[in-house]
Design an enzyme around this catalytic site. Sequence first.
Site, PDB file in Angstrom:
ATOM      1  N   ASP A   1       0.849  -1.188   0.000  1.00 35.71           N
ATOM      2  CA  ASP A   1       0.000   0.000   0.000  1.00 35.71           C
ATOM      3  C   ASP A   1       0.888   1.243   0.000  1.00 35.71           C
ATOM      4  OD1 ASP A   1      -1.976   1.872   0.284  1.00 35.71           O
ATOM      5  OD2 ASP A   1      -2.777   1.103   2.165  1.00 35.71           O
TER       6      ASP A   1
ATOM      7  N   ASP B   1      -3.175   2.399  -5.893  1.00 35.65           N
ATOM      8  CA  ASP B   1      -2.021   2.417  -4.992  1.00 35.65           C
ATOM      9  C   ASP B   1      -1.915   1.181  -4.096  1.00 35.65           C
ATOM     10  OD1 ASP B   1      -4.230   2.948  -3.467  1.00 35.65           O
ATOM     11  OD2 ASP B   1      -3.496   4.829  -2.598  1.00 35.65           O
ATOM     12  N   GLU B   2      -2.589   0.098  -4.471  1.00 34.98           N
ATOM     13  CA  GLU B   2      -2.544  -1.120  -3.655  1.00 34.98           C
ATOM     14  C   GLU B   2      -2.447  -2.359  -4.535  1.00 34.98           C
ATOM     15  OE1 GLU B   2      -5.352  -1.293  -0.098  1.00 34.98           O
ATOM     16  OE2 GLU B   2      -6.335   0.182  -1.394  1.00 34.98           O
TER      17      GLU B   2
END
Length: 391
Positions: A9, A104-105
């Site tokens: 993350d 973003d993960e």
Amino acid sequence: MTGTIFHVDLDAFYASVEQQDNPSLKGKPVIVGPQPGNRGVVSACSYEARRFGIHSGMPVSRAARLCPQGIFRPVRMKRYLEISEEIMKELADITPVFQQISIDEAFLDLSGTERLFGPALQVGRMIKERIADRFGLTLSIGIAANKFLAKLASEYEKPDGLFQVTEPIEFLDRLSLKDIWGIGEKTLDRLAELNITSIQKLRSFSRDILCSMMGVAGGRYLYLAARGMDPGIYSDHPRSHSISSERTFARDKKDRTAINKTLLELSQQIMHRLIVGGWQANTAVLKVRYEDFTTTTIQKTLKHYLTSSDELYRVALELLRKKWNGSTPIRLLGVGTTQLLRPGSLEQGELFEDRDLKRRKVEQAVTELKEKMKGLKLTKASLLETKDRCG
């Protein structure tokens, strides 16, 4: 429990990109969103801004009051997608069992790779160093036997964290109910009414009792979550038949601006994957899971192939209006396409290219340029400030 799952993350991603692109912003409260005085909500903020109580989804007017010295920067989605794409390529190179779940993960399955790469924590440190060296960004990594626990572990020592769950029950008992991913305010209120105030107490109830109190879907979710078993928050989809992406919110959302923003991000990700993969599709799918865990899926088949992220976003909005009353909190949103085919000639009777088809060709050309010329920055003219366009 077996398996070695990484949840990666990126920390405060949008704001961190702004600070990396403009080093003078480092260490300062950066707020990504409209300028104060305009309507809208905070898209993201740096950890320096979070110390003032600012969070995503907050009206910018309130953010400006809480942090008068905050530096507001406009959303640059194209830039964030560009950086995200490069980082995800780095992560995908580590293991073929890779699942990106948002901009973003991502999840990485490194089960059985210890002899090749070394211990999990050593691999985690290597990943963090690689991303920091190349992109100047920090990320948090959670390592566990399943996706659910890995997700919780990545949150445990944020920002710039690295944590491995070796004893699931012991780890869960350090957390509060509100820390459990997917438990929203309404569920917390209902549990409080039942005098269930801790994970330990929640775990003392049988599946049948929880289902009777919380509904079948909700009871099952809570039963599994309290025992560190993956309740299925992120599922894999067969890529040969569909491409999809989902976002499970940490807290149920009903803010229309935030929900529309999520739909736009998902649409951009899906269209990018279609173009890079060399696919075309004419069926858009929307998945919505509400606060009570009920889930609905709706799709629309067009008379032509989807041609741009703008078009996919418009269709997703249309489908959302049919399935959401605008007030019921949403816990999960998903956008996808099905019936994938390889590109061919124009459909019979389509003698002229429409505007959306031209947009797809533009997006495809941009994607190809980025693939050939790493580091090339391309921005829509409409996203540039007037002074930049006029000279």
